[in-house]
Write an enzyme that holds these catalytic residues in place. Structure first.
Site, PDB file in Angstrom:
ATOM      1  N   VAL A 198      41.767  42.477  35.105  1.00  0.00           N
ATOM      2  CA  VAL A 198      41.814  41.651  36.319  1.00  0.00           C
ATOM      3  C   VAL A 198      40.862  40.456  36.212  1.00  0.00           C
ATOM      4  O   VAL A 198      41.227  39.320  36.541  1.00  0.00           O
ATOM      5  CB  VAL A 198      41.487  42.496  37.575  1.00  0.00           C
TER       6      VAL A 198
ATOM      7  N   LYS B 193      39.957  49.932  44.801  1.00  0.00           N
ATOM      8  CA  LYS B 193      40.468  50.845  45.855  1.00  0.00           C
ATOM      9  C   LYS B 193      39.629  52.110  45.976  1.00  0.00           C
ATOM     10  O   LYS B 193      39.451  52.642  47.065  1.00  0.00           O
ATOM     11  CB  LYS B 193      41.921  51.216  45.582  1.00  0.00           C
TER      12      LYS B 193
ATOM     13  N   GLU C 256      42.179  42.535  49.060  1.00  0.00           N
ATOM     14  CA  GLU C 256      43.655  42.528  49.016  1.00  0.00           C
ATOM     15  C   GLU C 256      44.211  43.263  47.791  1.00  0.00           C
ATOM     16  O   GLU C 256      45.200  44.003  47.887  1.00  0.00           O
ATOM     17  CB  GLU C 256      44.160  41.071  49.005  1.00  0.00           C
TER      18      GLU C 256
ATOM     19  N   GLY D 247      50.959  52.102  27.716  1.00  0.00           N
ATOM     20  CA  GLY D 247      49.742  51.618  28.391  1.00  0.00           C
ATOM     21  C   GLY D 247      49.838  51.673  29.912  1.00  0.00           C
ATOM     22  O   GLY D 247      48.961  51.179  30.608  1.00  0.00           O
TER      23      GLY D 247
ATOM     24  N   ASP E 224      45.275  58.303  43.248  1.00  0.00           N
ATOM     25  CA  ASP E 224      45.267  56.839  43.313  1.00  0.00           C
ATOM     26  C   ASP E 224      46.066  56.370  44.542  1.00  0.00           C
ATOM     27  O   ASP E 224      45.597  55.529  45.316  1.00  0.00           O
ATOM     28  CB  ASP E 224      45.876  56.286  42.017  1.00  0.00           C
TER      29      ASP E 224
ATOM     30  N   LYS F  38      45.005  54.456  48.487  1.00  0.00           N
ATOM     31  CA  LYS F  38      45.690  53.304  49.090  1.00  0.00           C
ATOM     32  C   LYS F  38      46.232  53.660  50.470  1.00  0.00           C
ATOM     33  O   LYS F  38      46.229  52.816  51.373  1.00  0.00           O
ATOM     34  CB  LYS F  38      46.790  52.824  48.145  1.00  0.00           C
TER      35      LYS F  38
ATOM     36  N   GLY G  84      48.617  44.686  36.852  1.00  0.00           N
ATOM     37  CA  GLY G  84      48.782  43.698  35.781  1.00  0.00           C
ATOM     38  C   GLY G  84      47.823  42.537  35.982  1.00  0.00           C
ATOM     39  O   GLY G  84      47.357  42.278  37.096  1.00  0.00           O
TER      40      GLY G  84
HETATM   41  N1  LIG Z   1      44.327  46.624  36.112  1.00  0.00           N
HETATM   42  C1  LIG Z   1      45.067  46.434  37.186  1.00  0.00           C
HETATM   43  O1  LIG Z   1      46.260  46.076  37.102  1.00  0.00           O
HETATM   44  C2  LIG Z   1      44.472  46.635  38.556  1.00  0.00           C
HETATM   45  C3  LIG Z   1      45.299  46.508  39.689  1.00  0.00           C
HETATM   46  C4  LIG Z   1      44.721  46.636  40.970  1.00  0.00           C
HETATM   47  C5  LIG Z   1      43.375  46.924  41.079  1.00  0.00           C
HETATM   48  N2  LIG Z   1      42.613  47.079  39.950  1.00  0.00           N
HETATM   49  C6  LIG Z   1      41.198  47.386  40.120  1.00  0.00           C
HETATM   50  O2  LIG Z   1      40.447  46.303  39.565  1.00  0.00           O
HETATM   51  C7  LIG Z   1      39.227  46.783  39.010  1.00  0.00           C
HETATM   52  C8  LIG Z   1      39.138  46.329  37.548  1.00  0.00           C
HETATM   53  O3  LIG Z   1      40.209  46.882  36.817  1.00  0.00           O
HETATM   54  P1  LIG Z   1      40.511  46.415  35.309  1.00  0.00           P
HETATM   55  O4  LIG Z   1      41.795  47.057  34.973  1.00  0.00           O
HETATM   56  O5  LIG Z   1      40.365  44.954  35.171  1.00  0.00           O
HETATM   57  O6  LIG Z   1      39.319  47.152  34.551  1.00  0.00           O
HETATM   58  P2  LIG Z   1      38.931  47.022  32.995  1.00  0.00           P
HETATM   59  O7  LIG Z   1      40.006  46.341  32.239  1.00  0.00           O
HETATM   60  O8  LIG Z   1      38.480  48.362  32.555  1.00  0.00           O
HETATM   61  O9  LIG Z   1      37.658  46.039  33.012  1.00  0.00           O
HETATM   62  C9  LIG Z   1      36.411  46.387  33.511  1.00  0.00           C
HETATM   63  C10 LIG Z   1      35.439  45.265  33.190  1.00  0.00           C
HETATM   64  O10 LIG Z   1      34.195  45.538  33.834  1.00  0.00           O
HETATM   65  C11 LIG Z   1      33.146  45.565  32.874  1.00  0.00           C
HETATM   66  N3  LIG Z   1      32.260  46.654  33.303  1.00  0.00           N
HETATM   67  C12 LIG Z   1      32.637  47.904  33.681  1.00  0.00           C
HETATM   68  N4  LIG Z   1      31.561  48.611  34.056  1.00  0.00           N
HETATM   69  C13 LIG Z   1      30.504  47.801  33.903  1.00  0.00           C
HETATM   70  C14 LIG Z   1      29.102  47.945  34.091  1.00  0.00           C
HETATM   71  N5  LIG Z   1      28.597  49.087  34.545  1.00  0.00           N
HETATM   72  N6  LIG Z   1      28.286  46.898  33.844  1.00  0.00           N
HETATM   73  C15 LIG Z   1      28.804  45.753  33.384  1.00  0.00           C
HETATM   74  N7  LIG Z   1      30.121  45.529  33.175  1.00  0.00           N
HETATM   75  C16 LIG Z   1      30.943  46.548  33.428  1.00  0.00           C
HETATM   76  C17 LIG Z   1      33.780  45.774  31.510  1.00  0.00           C
HETATM   77  O11 LIG Z   1      32.991  45.155  30.534  1.00  0.00           O
HETATM   78  P3  LIG Z   1      33.434  45.050  28.970  1.00  0.00           P
HETATM   79  O12 LIG Z   1      34.611  44.123  28.947  1.00  0.00           O
HETATM   80  O13 LIG Z   1      32.281  44.487  28.267  1.00  0.00           O
HETATM   81  O14 LIG Z   1      33.787  46.439  28.563  1.00  0.00           O
HETATM   82  C18 LIG Z   1      35.129  45.088  31.712  1.00  0.00           C
HETATM   83  O15 LIG Z   1      35.014  43.722  31.426  1.00  0.00           O
HETATM   84  C19 LIG Z   1      39.245  48.290  39.215  1.00  0.00           C
HETATM   85  O16 LIG Z   1      38.557  48.602  40.403  1.00  0.00           O
HETATM   86  C20 LIG Z   1      40.725  48.612  39.368  1.00  0.00           C
HETATM   87  O17 LIG Z   1      40.957  49.786  40.141  1.00  0.00           O
HETATM   88  C21 LIG Z   1      43.137  46.943  38.709  1.00  0.00           C
END
Ligand SMILES: NC(=O)c1ccc[n+]([C@@H]2O[C@H](COP(=O)([O-])OP(=O)(O)OC[C@H]3O[C@@H](n4cnc5c(N)ncnc54)[C@H](OP(=O)(O)O)[C@@H]3O)[C@@H](O)[C@H]2O)c1
Length: 442
Positions: free
Chosen positions: A27, A118, A142, A200, A214, A218, A315
């Site tokens: 994200v 969430k 959002e 994935g 999950d 929501k 995504g």
């Molecule tokens: N992915 C989706 O489609 C999606 C959809 C809706 C909501 N969300 C929500 O959005 C949020 C992020 O999701 P994501 O999929 O983008 O996660 P992700 O790909 O796992 O990315 C997490 C990022 O946060 C960094 N990070 C995690 N813990 C950390 C810490 N303690 N200190 C410093 N940096 C930290 C990681 O650093 P590094 O890169 O260095 O490892 C990484 O860059 C979550 O709450 C998820 O539920 C995601």
């Protein structure tokens, strides 16, 4: 048609809003891209220049899909949270406790917050929104429900004049992908899960998705916003998809239903029912045709009637669209000087609907001895619990046993549970193979 770019003088007059990004994963990368690629549009829409001035990550040296000035990275949260030049935090790192601590610190330093988290909002949204209000800060989330679909803004703004009576949501793309595949290709649960993991869509530990947790988070968020009442996660009844048998998916289709993992928030006479459960939906219902990783939320309002929001629930760019829209709202509020003023604290008294008034039709599959009198036993046992049959079919199972699949008319959850508790002691005994709620008509 694209608007003209602002000239240098106009640009230098713009207020500069600086953002601290917590996380640069799926994200966060999308948010960074959108702020870079749509800078001109964002300037026209907000009258401000927007930039990311610090990014908190775990591993600054990690290979990433975008090129970013290495000076922006930090592993020290204080470099973001204590920076007086940063106006707003975008929390896209995930997890609960650290995210809660960082957002609390940011709000206490009068920084506005946008989050996609969430898990955090379902558990601590009330506390964080109160703090945001006290600090005259915005806190928007959002992207926490249904990714790119603007459902929370729809409920909070679009339907602010109406009373919401029902929300039904396909809120988890992974499970919807798996159930669509089970229905359309006749593949069993384990094969679908493996495929979702290979693509994935599902994580190595898929518990949160397949056990409905999950989606439950929501539902708690949707219920709180839609019914202006603060609901906690433990008020959502949760049943996942891990024990679903391919047979039920196909038998349901023969009756004209699709099986979906449905988030249900229903309000009647001030009483609310919240659940996540595998549910058969009539094929003519718009939710029945939501396939693959897509999400959808069907909303029924007292005045508006039926509506449905549909689109990508996750995504990089779809989710970043929701986050960046929140960010635009914060910037507009900064310009207007109204941050934190739009928060409406939940004002309705909470009344959960008791089991005797939670009424649904049910699909029930029984394993029975294939012998005379068994149909009468089924019919009598149902009648004793005020349950009646809308549809019924018998299928061969083994030499001695048969399967009986029933769709009931509406019955209370209390009566259903009472009946389930009695059937094994009947003569001949009835064995319950599966039981799922039915929505959208019998
Ligand atoms: N992915 C989706 O489609 C999606 C959809 C809706 C909501 N969300 C929500 O959005 C949020 C992020 O999701 P994501 O999929 O983008 O996660 P992700 O790909 O796992 O990315 C997490 C990022 O946060 C960094 N990070 C995690 N813990 C950390 C810490 N303690 N200190 C410093 N940096 C930290 C990681 O650093 P590094 O890169 O260095 O490892 C990484 O860059 C979550 O709450 C998820 O539920 C995601």
């Amino acid at each position: 048609m694209k608007q003209q770019a602002l000239n240098q003088n106009e640009q230098s007059e713009l207020q500069h809003i600086r953002i601290g990004l917590l996380g640069l994963g799926t994200v966060g990368t999308g948010v960074y891209r959108m702020i870079e690629d749509y800078q001109e549009d964002l300037q026209h829409k907000t009258g401000c220049q927007i930039s990311i001035s610090k990014i908190l990550v775990n591993s600054p040296n990690k290979l990433r899909s975008i090129e970013i000035n290495p000076d922006l990275y930090t592993t020290d949260p204080n470099e973001v949270l204590q920076d007086p030049n940063i106006d707003m935090i975008v929390e896209v790192m995930g997890g609960v406790e650290e995210a809660r601590e960082y957002i609390t610190q940011a709000l206490n330093s009068k920084k506005h917050v946008v989050t996609a988290n969430k898990d955090l909002i379902a558990l601590h949204g009330g506390e964080l929104l109160s703090l945001a209000g006290e600090q005259n800060c915005d806190l928007f989330y959002e992207a926490s429900v249904a990714g790119g679909i603007p459902i929370l803004r729809g409920l909070g703004d679009g339907f602010s004049s109406d009373r919401i009576t029902k929300m039904l949501g396909i809120l988890n793309g992974t499970t919807n992908y798996m159930l669509s595949k089970m229905a359309q290709e006749g593949v069993d649960y384990d094969t679908c899960l493996k495929e979702a993991q290979d693509l994935g869509y599902a994580e190595a530990d898929p518990t949160s998705d397949v056990e409905g947790l999950d989606a439950a988070r929501k539902v708690a968020i949707l219920g709180t916003l839609g019914y202006n009442t603060e609901f906690s996660l433990d008020e959502v009844d949760v049943q996942g998809i891990s024990s679903i048998d391919q047979k039920d998916v196909q038998y349901g289709r023969e009756f004209g239903y699709e099986l979906k993992l449905l988030g249900i928030a229903d309000k009647q006479n001030e009483e609310v029912e919240l659940s996540v459960q595998p549910t058969f939906i009539k094929k003519s219902h718009p939710l029945a045709n939501v396939d693959g990783v897509n999400n959808a939320v069907y909303v029924h309002g007292e005045s508006v009637g039926e509506t449905m929001f549909y689109g990508p629930g996750a995504g990089e760019l779809p989710t970043a669209t929701a986050v960046t829209s929140d960010l635009v709202t914060v910037v507009k509020n900064i310009k207007l000087g109204v941050n934190g003023k739009g928060n409406v604290a939940p004002f309705n008294v909470k009344k959960m609907k008791p089991k005797e008034r939670r009424k649904h039709s049910y699909y029930v599959r029984l394993l029975v001895q294939d012998e005379p009198g068994v149909m009468a036993t089924i019919a009598n046992s149902l009648a004793e619990n005020n349950m009646s049959i809308s549809n019924m079919v018998q299928k061969p199972y083994s030499e001695e046993k048969a399967e009986v699949v029933i769709v009931t008319h509406e019955v209370s959850l209390l009566a259903l549970e009472d009946w389930k508790g009695k059937i094994e002691s009947l003569n001949p005994t009835l064995e319950l193979a599966s039981c799922y709620a039915v929505e959208g008509g019998e």
